[in-house]
Write an enzyme that holds these catalytic residues in place. Structure first.
Site, mmCIF file in Angstrom:
data_model
loop_
_atom_site.group_PDB
_atom_site.id
_atom_site.type_symbol
_atom_site.label_atom_id
_atom_site.label_comp_id
_atom_site.label_asym_id
_atom_site.label_seq_id
_atom_site.Cartn_x
_atom_site.Cartn_y
_atom_site.Cartn_z
ATOM 1 N N SER A 176 0.791 -1.237 0.000
ATOM 2 C CA SER A 176 0.000 0.000 0.000
ATOM 3 C C SER A 176 0.818 1.278 0.000
ATOM 4 O O SER A 176 0.238 2.374 -0.095
ATOM 5 C CB SER A 176 -0.960 0.007 1.196
ATOM 6 O OG SER A 176 -2.024 -0.884 0.985
ATOM 7 N N LYS A 231 0.113 3.840 -2.650
ATOM 8 C CA LYS A 231 -0.885 4.907 -2.568
ATOM 9 C C LYS A 231 -0.266 6.292 -2.468
ATOM 10 O O LYS A 231 -0.944 7.296 -2.696
ATOM 11 C CB LYS A 231 -1.823 4.630 -1.401
ATOM 12 C CG LYS A 231 -2.717 3.419 -1.673
ATOM 13 C CD LYS A 231 -3.339 2.839 -0.428
ATOM 14 C CE LYS A 231 -4.131 1.581 -0.799
ATOM 15 N NZ LYS A 231 -4.431 0.725 0.352
ATOM 16 N N SER A 276 -6.042 3.365 4.556
ATOM 17 C CA SER A 276 -5.429 2.648 3.430
ATOM 18 C C SER A 276 -6.482 1.965 2.580
ATOM 19 O O SER A 276 -6.359 0.792 2.210
ATOM 20 C CB SER A 276 -4.397 1.631 3.933
ATOM 21 O OG SER A 276 -3.525 1.225 2.910
ATOM 22 N N LYS A 296 3.176 6.397 4.970
ATOM 23 C CA LYS A 296 2.256 5.361 4.475
ATOM 24 C C LYS A 296 2.797 3.982 4.802
ATOM 25 O O LYS A 296 3.953 3.687 4.528
ATOM 26 C CB LYS A 296 2.066 5.496 2.956
ATOM 27 C CG LYS A 296 0.990 4.569 2.416
ATOM 28 C CD LYS A 296 -0.382 5.051 2.833
ATOM 29 C CE LYS A 296 -1.453 3.959 2.695
ATOM 30 N NZ LYS A 296 -1.347 2.916 3.740
#
Length: 321
Positions: free
Chosen positions: A99, A102, A156, A272
């Protein structure tokens, strides 16, 4: 450590291998100074201003790369204030980003979208893969791009990523092309994206250094800094019947939520996380010290969640060394 600064091309002379990620082999000479500068010298002034980034951290040959306390497969920490690299372990190794993908999704959305855009969620945003992280949006829901970006970065939400991709690019495939074009523009030559959320695909990969480049570019957007620096976000949007939906999304970065302590003298700017079975536990984040120096640190493929934060803390401790 001496300051290392370099003009790096976003138009690359290195061939990006788009074959599968099997073996996760290291790229050959991914950032060669002579090739970058030769291309730069032959370009027009307009090309130079639009396709080259200046004053980036460059990893020197003598950078510290071994530390028994840094057990993740790849890790690095970059000082944005003076262009130095404090530590780099396998920085050019091809890895699955999960993730952390992202970050690029948010960058492309901020570059090409408007935060006030109203987006109606379609069935394409429905994610059925077991264990996938979700913001909980449903077909027919109406949210702004700003709300979706919080749903993307804090809980997320893979569903938020799909909704953003459809709005900005017309769908996953075309948006992924935009992501890859942006990666090339900023010099991330070891990167290839197949989706906006990071669910595993053997052709979806990056490197620790490329993630630094992407995160560094995203930090140029004040709204990105605001989003990643938010530990909880409460908002209201409409469902398909026009009824209000009240949600509170919590960030997954434990340094930001206070569940893990930052080293003394450092402040978390945000970042993140990412986790899949193939990628392991991953985190990219920004931090600052008492002198307002800013840093980007990356940990890829830690063995588990607790080990991820142990690795990151050991990286952050290097700032004070």
């Amino acid at each position: 450590m001496k300051k290392k600064a370099l003009v790096i091309s976003g138009i690359l002379s290195v061939t990006v291998l788009l074959s599968g990620c099997s073996g996760l082999r290291k790229l050959d000479n991914p950032y060669v100074y002579s090739e970058r500068t030769a291309l730069y010298e032959t370009g027009s002034e307009a090309d130079k201003s639009s396709t080259f980034a200046q004053d980036l951290c460059v990893i020197p040959d003598d950078v510290v790369s071994q530390d028994s306390k840094v057990t993740a497969e790849a890790a690095a920490i970059f000082d944005l204030s003076n262009g130095t690299v404090l530590f780099a372990k396998n920085p050019f190794e091809r890895m699955y980003p999960a993730s952390i993908t992202k970050t690029m999704t948010a960058l492309v959305a901020l570059k090409y979208g408007n935060l006030s855009d109203e987006i109606t969620v379609t069935k394409n945003a429905v994610i059925t893969e077991p264990g996938a992280s979700l913001a909980g949006i449903k077909p027919g829901d109406k949210l702004t791009l700003e709300q979706l970006l919080y749903g993307l970065m804090l809980p997320s939400g893979n569903d938020a990523g799909e909704a953003i991709a459809e709005h900005i690019g017309g769908g996953t495939e075309s948006f992924s092309k935009m992501m890859n074009e942006e990666a090339l523009r900023i010099g991330a030559t070891g990167t290839h994206f197949m989706n906006p959320h990071g669910l595993n695909n053997e052709d979806h990969y990056t490197t620790a250094y490329d993630l630094y480049l992407i995160f560094h570019e995203a930090l140029k957007y004040p709204e990105f800094r605001k989003i990643i620096g938010t530990d909880r976000y409460t908002t209201t949007y409409q469902d398909k019947a026009g009824s209000p939906v009240n949600v509170t999304w919590k960030d997954t970065n434990l340094y930001l939520t206070g569940e893990r302590k930052m080293p003394i003298g450092l402040t978390a700017l945000g970042g993140k996380t990412g986790t899949t079975q193939a990628a392991g536990s991953c985190l990219i984040m920004g931090s600052s010290d008492s002198s307002k120096h800013e840093y980007v640190s990356v940990v890829l493929k830690a063995s588990n969640h607790a080990n991820l934060y142990d690795n990151m803390t050991n990286l952050l401790n290097k700032i004070a060394e």
